[in-house]
Write a protein that holds these residues in place. Sequence first.
Motif, PDB file in Angstrom:
ATOM      1  N   LYS A  82       0.842  -1.198   0.000  1.00  0.00           N
ATOM      2  CA  LYS A  82       0.000   0.000   0.000  1.00  0.00           C
ATOM      3  C   LYS A  82       0.876   1.247   0.000  1.00  0.00           C
ATOM      4  O   LYS A  82       1.857   1.329   0.739  1.00  0.00           O
ATOM      5  N   ALA A  83       0.527   2.201  -0.837  1.00  0.00           N
ATOM      6  CA  ALA A  83       1.158   3.519  -0.866  1.00  0.00           C
ATOM      7  C   ALA A  83       0.034   4.556  -0.813  1.00  0.00           C
ATOM      8  O   ALA A  83      -1.143   4.205  -0.929  1.00  0.00           O
ATOM      9  N   MET A  84       0.392   5.794  -0.636  1.00  0.00           N
ATOM     10  CA  MET A  84      -0.574   6.892  -0.665  1.00  0.00           C
ATOM     11  C   MET A  84      -0.125   7.882  -1.735  1.00  0.00           C
ATOM     12  O   MET A  84       1.069   8.041  -1.989  1.00  0.00           O
ATOM     13  N   PHE A  85      -1.076   8.555  -2.352  1.00  0.00           N
ATOM     14  CA  PHE A  85      -0.733   9.578  -3.323  1.00  0.00           C
ATOM     15  C   PHE A  85      -1.718  10.729  -3.213  1.00  0.00           C
ATOM     16  O   PHE A  85      -2.821  10.581  -2.695  1.00  0.00           O
ATOM     17  N   SER A  86      -1.297  11.874  -3.682  1.00  0.00           N
ATOM     18  CA  SER A  86      -2.127  13.065  -3.647  1.00  0.00           C
ATOM     19  C   SER A  86      -1.590  14.030  -4.697  1.00  0.00           C
ATOM     20  O   SER A  86      -0.719  13.677  -5.495  1.00  0.00           O
ATOM     21  N   ALA A  87      -2.100  15.248  -4.670  1.00  0.00           N
ATOM     22  CA  ALA A  87      -1.643  16.261  -5.616  1.00  0.00           C
ATOM     23  C   ALA A  87      -1.922  17.645  -5.052  1.00  0.00           C
ATOM     24  O   ALA A  87      -2.778  17.817  -4.182  1.00  0.00           O
ATOM     25  N   PHE A  88      -1.173  18.603  -5.560  1.00  0.00           N
ATOM     26  CA  PHE A  88      -1.475  20.004  -5.286  1.00  0.00           C
ATOM     27  C   PHE A  88      -1.009  20.842  -6.458  1.00  0.00           C
ATOM     28  O   PHE A  88      -0.198  20.421  -7.264  1.00  0.00           O
ATOM     29  N   GLN A  89      -1.594  22.007  -6.582  1.00  0.00           N
ATOM     30  CA  GLN A  89      -1.264  22.943  -7.649  1.00  0.00           C
ATOM     31  C   GLN A  89      -1.050  24.307  -7.037  1.00  0.00           C
ATOM     32  O   GLN A  89      -1.764  24.692  -6.124  1.00  0.00           O
ATOM     33  N   GLU A  90      -0.070  25.011  -7.534  1.00  0.00           N
ATOM     34  CA  GLU A  90       0.106  26.411  -7.150  1.00  0.00           C
ATOM     35  C   GLU A  90       0.256  27.224  -8.424  1.00  0.00           C
ATOM     36  O   GLU A  90       0.848  26.784  -9.395  1.00  0.00           O
ATOM     37  N   GLY A  91      -0.348  28.408  -8.407  1.00  0.00           N
ATOM     38  CA  GLY A  91      -0.312  29.254  -9.589  1.00  0.00           C
ATOM     39  C   GLY A  91       0.008  30.688  -9.227  1.00  0.00           C
ATOM     40  O   GLY A  91      -0.386  31.191  -8.175  1.00  0.00           O
ATOM     41  N   ALA A  92       0.724  31.347 -10.109  1.00  0.00           N
ATOM     42  CA  ALA A  92       1.166  32.723  -9.872  1.00  0.00           C
ATOM     43  C   ALA A  92       0.003  33.708  -9.811  1.00  0.00           C
ATOM     44  O   ALA A  92       0.093  34.734  -9.154  1.00  0.00           O
ATOM     45  N   SER A  93      -1.109  33.413 -10.479  1.00  0.00           N
ATOM     46  CA  SER A  93      -2.234  34.350 -10.547  1.00  0.00           C
ATOM     47  C   SER A  93      -2.864  34.629  -9.194  1.00  0.00           C
ATOM     48  O   SER A  93      -3.475  35.659  -8.995  1.00  0.00           O
ATOM     49  N   ASP A  94      -2.763  33.711  -8.288  1.00  0.00           N
ATOM     50  CA  ASP A  94      -3.445  33.771  -6.997  1.00  0.00           C
ATOM     51  C   ASP A  94      -2.459  34.054  -5.868  1.00  0.00           C
ATOM     52  O   ASP A  94      -2.637  33.563  -4.765  1.00  0.00           O
ATOM     53  N   ASP A  95      -1.401  34.818  -6.163  1.00  0.00           N
ATOM     54  CA  ASP A  95      -0.350  35.096  -5.192  1.00  0.00           C
ATOM     55  C   ASP A  95       0.206  33.786  -4.631  1.00  0.00           C
ATOM     56  O   ASP A  95       0.432  33.641  -3.451  1.00  0.00           O
ATOM     57  N   TRP A  96       0.359  32.810  -5.525  1.00  0.00           N
ATOM     58  CA  TRP A  96       0.902  31.492  -5.204  1.00  0.00           C
ATOM     59  C   TRP A  96       0.073  30.729  -4.174  1.00  0.00           C
ATOM     60  O   TRP A  96       0.594  29.975  -3.371  1.00  0.00           O
ATOM     61  N   ALA A  97      -1.258  30.915  -4.231  1.00  0.00           N
ATOM     62  CA  ALA A  97      -2.137  30.096  -3.401  1.00  0.00           C
ATOM     63  C   ALA A  97      -1.962  28.642  -3.827  1.00  0.00           C
ATOM     64  O   ALA A  97      -1.607  28.359  -4.970  1.00  0.00           O
ATOM     65  N   VAL A  98      -2.221  27.716  -2.912  1.00  0.00           N
ATOM     66  CA  VAL A  98      -2.000  26.301  -3.183  1.00  0.00           C
ATOM     67  C   VAL A  98      -3.320  25.541  -3.061  1.00  0.00           C
ATOM     68  O   VAL A  98      -4.047  25.705  -2.090  1.00  0.00           O
ATOM     69  N   ASP A  99      -3.620  24.735  -4.068  1.00  0.00           N
ATOM     70  CA  ASP A  99      -4.815  23.907  -4.138  1.00  0.00           C
ATOM     71  C   ASP A  99      -4.413  22.477  -3.794  1.00  0.00           C
ATOM     72  O   ASP A  99      -3.721  21.824  -4.567  1.00  0.00           O
ATOM     73  N   TRP A 100      -4.818  21.980  -2.609  1.00  0.00           N
ATOM     74  CA  TRP A 100      -4.429  20.647  -2.127  1.00  0.00           C
ATOM     75  C   TRP A 100      -5.572  19.662  -2.255  1.00  0.00           C
ATOM     76  O   TRP A 100      -6.728  20.031  -2.083  1.00  0.00           O
ATOM     77  N   LEU A 101      -5.241  18.412  -2.520  1.00  0.00           N
ATOM     78  CA  LEU A 101      -6.217  17.324  -2.485  1.00  0.00           C
ATOM     79  C   LEU A 101      -5.864  16.389  -1.337  1.00  0.00           C
ATOM     80  O   LEU A 101      -4.693  16.174  -1.046  1.00  0.00           O
ATOM     81  N   ASP A 102      -6.899  15.802  -0.718  1.00  0.00           N
ATOM     82  CA  ASP A 102      -6.651  14.762   0.276  1.00  0.00           C
ATOM     83  C   ASP A 102      -6.060  13.542  -0.424  1.00  0.00           C
ATOM     84  O   ASP A 102      -6.335  13.295  -1.600  1.00  0.00           O
ATOM     85  N   PRO A 103      -5.256  12.762   0.290  1.00  0.00           N
ATOM     86  CA  PRO A 103      -4.622  11.594  -0.314  1.00  0.00           C
ATOM     87  C   PRO A 103      -5.607  10.459  -0.575  1.00  0.00           C
ATOM     88  O   PRO A 103      -6.688  10.395   0.006  1.00  0.00           O
ATOM     89  N   ALA A 104      -5.171   9.576  -1.463  1.00  0.00           N
ATOM     90  CA  ALA A 104      -5.909   8.361  -1.788  1.00  0.00           C
ATOM     91  C   ALA A 104      -4.926   7.197  -1.746  1.00  0.00           C
ATOM     92  O   ALA A 104      -3.708   7.395  -1.706  1.00  0.00           O
ATOM     93  N   VAL A 105      -5.450   5.981  -1.754  1.00  0.00           N
ATOM     94  CA  VAL A 105      -4.641   4.768  -1.659  1.00  0.00           C
ATOM     95  C   VAL A 105      -4.242   4.295  -3.050  1.00  0.00           C
ATOM     96  O   VAL A 105      -5.039   4.313  -3.978  1.00  0.00           O
ATOM     97  N   LEU A 106      -2.985   3.859  -3.168  1.00  0.00           N
ATOM     98  CA  LEU A 106      -2.492   3.189  -4.361  1.00  0.00           C
ATOM     99  C   LEU A 106      -1.925   1.852  -3.897  1.00  0.00           C
ATOM    100  O   LEU A 106      -1.048   1.812  -3.043  1.00  0.00           O
ATOM    101  N   ILE A 107      -2.460   0.765  -4.424  1.00  0.00           N
ATOM    102  CA  ILE A 107      -1.962  -0.574  -4.100  1.00  0.00           C
ATOM    103  C   ILE A 107      -1.153  -1.049  -5.303  1.00  0.00           C
ATOM    104  O   ILE A 107      -1.610  -0.953  -6.441  1.00  0.00           O
ATOM    105  N   PHE A 108       0.034  -1.546  -5.050  1.00  0.00           N
ATOM    106  CA  PHE A 108       0.899  -2.001  -6.137  1.00  0.00           C
ATOM    107  C   PHE A 108       0.482  -3.385  -6.623  1.00  0.00           C
ATOM    108  O   PHE A 108       1.158  -4.377  -6.414  1.00  0.00           O
ATOM    109  N   ILE A 109      -0.680  -3.408  -7.247  1.00  0.00           N
ATOM    110  CA  ILE A 109      -1.210  -4.585  -7.914  1.00  0.00           C
ATOM    111  C   ILE A 109      -1.578  -4.132  -9.319  1.00  0.00           C
ATOM    112  O   ILE A 109      -2.303  -3.146  -9.475  1.00  0.00           O
ATOM    113  N   PRO A 110      -1.077  -4.811 -10.338  1.00  0.00           N
ATOM    114  CA  PRO A 110      -1.428  -4.406 -11.703  1.00  0.00           C
ATOM    115  C   PRO A 110      -2.939  -4.391 -11.904  1.00  0.00           C
ATOM    116  O   PRO A 110      -3.642  -5.303 -11.477  1.00  0.00           O
ATOM    117  N   ILE A 111      -3.427  -3.336 -12.540  1.00  0.00           N
ATOM    118  CA  ILE A 111      -4.859  -3.159 -12.784  1.00  0.00           C
ATOM    119  C   ILE A 111      -5.061  -3.030 -14.294  1.00  0.00           C
ATOM    120  O   ILE A 111      -4.419  -2.205 -14.926  1.00  0.00           O
TER     121      ILE A 111
END
Length: 187
Positions: free
Chosen positions: A140-169
Amino acid sequence: NEEMADSSGDIKMNQAAYEDGNIQMRMVVTGIVSPAVADTTAGMENRYYYHRIIDIDDDIKTGFDNSVYEGNPTKVDPIGVDVMVQVGWRDGAPNGVNVYDPITEEEFLADFEFAASGDSMEAVIPLDAIMAEDVQEGQKAMFSAFQEGASDDWAVDWLDPAVLIFIPIAVEPGDKLATTWAEIKRP
């Protein structure tokens, strides 16, 4: 997940799957993921950084704790980020495409396969390139993402993490890269 002021780049969905020794990643945003300068909303800057973050060993103590970023609380469930996958976009072109360790800043990959058009971006990250040779099938691993953009004074858009299982799908193919996708459910 904060709403960004820019009409492009706010993350709507983040997916990951394991296939043939690679982590296949897909992100969908509002607006355009990689806009040309002419597609940028008036008053906004054409400069974005998309980050996919991976906690390979599902251990918050062994990686970068994402509960705080640049001194600000992220308000997401924390993970121990071992790998940072970055695609920067500036003035209508890629700017800062790499994969690195967020603690040591050691670069694992100076570039990687990715494709972006419309509202989505896909990427392929080889496990052996990110020092994950000890990953076991079923781990089991965890993954997530975030974005930052210059237009918003470098505000950051975060997502909660989700599970990644290393089993071929095996699922239906994506439309940008020759990858396969399965929407990974949050824990």
